[in-house]
Structures are given as structure tokens and as C-alpha cells.
Design an enzyme around this catalytic site. Structure first.
Site, PDB file in Angstrom:
ATOM      1  N   GLY A  11      23.930 -18.088   2.049  1.00 29.23           N
ATOM      2  CA  GLY A  11      22.891 -19.217   2.323  1.00 29.23           C
ATOM      3  C   GLY A  11      22.085 -19.388   1.349  1.00 29.23           C
ATOM      4  N   ASP A  35      20.270 -16.018  16.314  1.00 29.00           N
ATOM      5  CA  ASP A  35      20.023 -17.431  15.706  1.00 29.00           C
ATOM      6  C   ASP A  35      19.170 -17.189  14.633  1.00 29.00           C
ATOM      7  OD1 ASP A  35      21.067 -20.088  15.821  1.00 29.00           O
ATOM      8  OD2 ASP A  35      18.932 -20.616  16.019  1.00 29.00           O
ATOM      9  N   SER A  80      29.566 -14.802  19.142  1.00 31.75           N
ATOM     10  CA  SER A  80      29.650 -15.379  18.116  1.00 31.75           C
ATOM     11  C   SER A  80      31.306 -15.444  17.632  1.00 31.75           C
ATOM     12  CB  SER A  80      29.013 -14.747  16.677  1.00 31.75           C
ATOM     13  OG  SER A  80      29.019 -15.237  15.561  1.00 31.75           O
ATOM     14  N   ARG A  96      16.854  -9.884   9.972  1.00 24.77           N
ATOM     15  CA  ARG A  96      17.744  -9.414  10.840  1.00 24.77           C
ATOM     16  C   ARG A  96      17.506  -7.883  11.110  1.00 24.77           C
ATOM     17  NH1 ARG A  96      21.424 -11.823   8.231  1.00 24.77           N
ATOM     18  NH2 ARG A  96      21.078 -13.666   9.283  1.00 24.77           N
TER      19      ARG A  96
HETATM   20  P1  IMP Z   1      23.108 -19.453  12.518  1.00 23.17           P
HETATM   21  O1  IMP Z   1      24.463 -18.850  12.306  1.00 23.17           O
HETATM   22  O2  IMP Z   1      23.314 -20.736  13.410  1.00 23.17           O
HETATM   23  O3  IMP Z   1      22.098 -18.507  13.051  1.00 23.17           O
HETATM   24  O4  IMP Z   1      22.536 -20.313  10.982  1.00 23.17           O
HETATM   25  C1  IMP Z   1      22.009 -19.366  10.237  1.00 23.17           C
HETATM   26  C2  IMP Z   1      21.795 -20.178   9.052  1.00 23.17           C
HETATM   27  O5  IMP Z   1      20.639 -19.714   8.163  1.00 23.17           O
HETATM   28  C3  IMP Z   1      23.045 -19.776   7.724  1.00 23.17           C
HETATM   29  O6  IMP Z   1      23.835 -20.675   7.708  1.00 23.17           O
HETATM   30  C4  IMP Z   1      22.079 -19.701   6.535  1.00 23.17           C
HETATM   31  O7  IMP Z   1      22.020 -20.979   6.145  1.00 23.17           O
HETATM   32  C5  IMP Z   1      20.727 -19.235   7.024  1.00 23.17           C
HETATM   33  N1  IMP Z   1      20.369 -18.151   6.991  1.00 23.17           N
HETATM   34  C6  IMP Z   1      20.138 -17.129   8.026  1.00 23.17           C
HETATM   35  N2  IMP Z   1      19.854 -15.863   7.692  1.00 23.17           N
HETATM   36  C7  IMP Z   1      20.032 -15.897   6.234  1.00 23.17           C
HETATM   37  C8  IMP Z   1      19.856 -14.876   5.219  1.00 23.17           C
HETATM   38  O8  IMP Z   1      19.819 -13.595   5.461  1.00 23.17           O
HETATM   39  N3  IMP Z   1      20.266 -15.292   4.044  1.00 23.17           N
HETATM   40  C9  IMP Z   1      20.298 -16.669   3.531  1.00 23.17           C
HETATM   41  N4  IMP Z   1      20.470 -17.628   4.316  1.00 23.17           N
HETATM   42  C10 IMP Z   1      20.283 -17.301   5.825  1.00 23.17           C
END
Ligand code: IMP
Length: 199
Positions: free
Chosen positions: A159, A75, A14, A187
Site C-alpha cells: 500500500g 479496517d 476477512s 495495526r
Molecule cells: P482495508 O483492507 O479495507 O482495511 O484497506 C486498507 C487499505 O489501507 C490498504 O489497501 C492500504 O492501501 C492502506 N493501508 C492500511 N494499512 C497499511 C499499511 O500498514 N501500510 C500501507 N498501506 C496501508
């Protein structure tokens, strides 16, 4: 039985400093040296998968191959039952180019209301993939169920946290303190599975 992680060093696939720090904290008890894909100048692959697992896998494999070290990727996203799982793997993208989650939460609410039914069930998913340079991978998927509230509540977390009320809780993820969220989150669930199986 899952392959055990015995190497002294692990790449976190990441470029997100927050994610790298969080994962580093979770793995601290295991005496593993953690570096990020960003530190190693490894390019992030395009997330072309159609599932959380596929995207975690392609990110982990890309870093393992480029570095010659085992790599861990996650992800995650929000799946809304009435929207057939959307925004799902596109959770970040629903925030537009600025990743504006007030906008994304508004879009989710409008889409749910447009379905005309009152099904407000939703769940967060987190897929984790630990990949080795020889191509072996171990995959885990964590999940937390809940319902959507409107308007959003609380300014903790990130988020979609303000609109997510976990099952059995009285506070949204946005209102909970981080330790309370981390005890029950998607997570945390995925990490527990990873640690139990591989560490
Ligand atoms: P990634 O970084 O591509 O996995 O994107 C994950 C996206 O999902 C984030 O930008 C958030 O919008 C949403 N997301 C994932 N985990 C959470 C969480 O624990 N709380 C709120 N939003 C989450």
C-alpha cells in the site's frame, strides 16, 4: 471492563489470506482456533460505514451473526492532515479497480501539492472490532503518526508504505524490515490494546 474472549474458536472476518495469516500469527500464543470468513463461505458485507470503526464493526458483526462464533475484523487506511483525513476509509479505492498503489500514492502527492501549503503530516489508522453473536462488541483503534515523503522509498510492505515516514524514524515503512514496522505500526498498536483488554 472489556469482555474476555474465552471461546475456543474465532472467525477472522476477512477474505484476504494475508490478513488472516497475520492475525492468526498474532493470536497464536492464546491457543485459539482461527478460521476465516472465506473458509466459512460468509459473504463480505459492503463497507458502507463512514469511519474505520463503523466498517470494522459491520464486518465483524456480519461474520459473528452468520457463523454463531465470535468474529474479529479490522479496517485500516492512511489519513492525510492537509486532505482532511483523505484517503482515509477509501485508501484501498484510491488505487482504482486494480488496486494500483503507485497510482494511489501519486494521487495523494498531487492532492497535497494542490493544497498549496506545506503540511505533510499523515497517520495510519487501524480499527479492530471483536464481535460476539449476542451483539456485544469491543472496539480498539491504533494509530501511528508520521510525514509523507516524495518520491516513495523502499519496496517492503504494501500500500502506502513507501511514502510514509513514521515520526522519529529515518526509514519509511517501505524501507523498514517487517519486524521494525510491526513494532510500531497502527495495526500493532490496535492489537496490543485488544490483547491487553480481552485476552
Ligand atoms: P482495508 O483492507 O479495507 O482495511 O484497506 C486498507 C487499505 O489501507 C490498504 O489497501 C492500504 O492501501 C492502506 N493501508 C492500511 N494499512 C497499511 C499499511 O500498514 N501500510 C500501507 N498501506 C496501508
Amino acid at each position: 471492563m472489556a469482555r474476555q474472549f474465552t471461546e475456543p474458536k474465532l472467525v477472522i472476518a476477512s477474505h484476504n489470506a494475508g490478513k488472516v495469516r497475520e492475525i492468526g500469527d498474532l493470536l497464536r500464543p492464546f491457543d485459539t482456533d482461527v478460521v476465516s470468513a472465506g473458509d466459512l463461505d460468509i459473504e463480505e458485507p459492503e463497507e458502507t460505514g463512514t469511519t474505520f470503526v463503523a466498517n470494522a464493526s459491520l464486518k465483524a458483526r456480519a461474520s459473528a451473526q452468520a457463523s454463531g462464533l465470535p468474529a474479529l475484523a479490522d479496517d485500516s487506511g492512511l489519513a492525510v492532515v492537509a486532505l482532511n483525513g483523505d484517503p482515509g476509509i477509501y485508501s484501498a479505492r484510491w488505487g482504482g479497480p486494480d488496486r494500483d498503489f503507485n497510482l494511489a500514492m501519486q494521487k495523494v502527492e498531487e492532492a497535497v501539492q494542490a493544497t498549496g501549503n506545506n503540511d505533510r503530516r499523515a497517520y495510519f489508522v487501524c480499527a479492530l472490532c471483536l464481535a460476539w453473536p449476542d451483539g456485544h462488541e469491543e472496539i480498539f483503534e491504533g494509530r501511528v503518526d508520521g510525514t509523507l515523503v516524495w518520491p516513495g522509498q523502499g519496496d517492503q510492505g504494501f500500500g502506502y508504505d513507501p511514502i510514509f515516514l513514521p515520526a522519529g524514524a529515518t526509514l519509511t515503512f517501505g524501507q523498514m524490515d517487517p519486524d521494525a514496522k510491526h513494532a510500531i505500526s497502527h495495526r500493532a498498536d490496535a492489537f496490543r490494546q485488544l490483547v491487553d483488554a480481552c485476552f
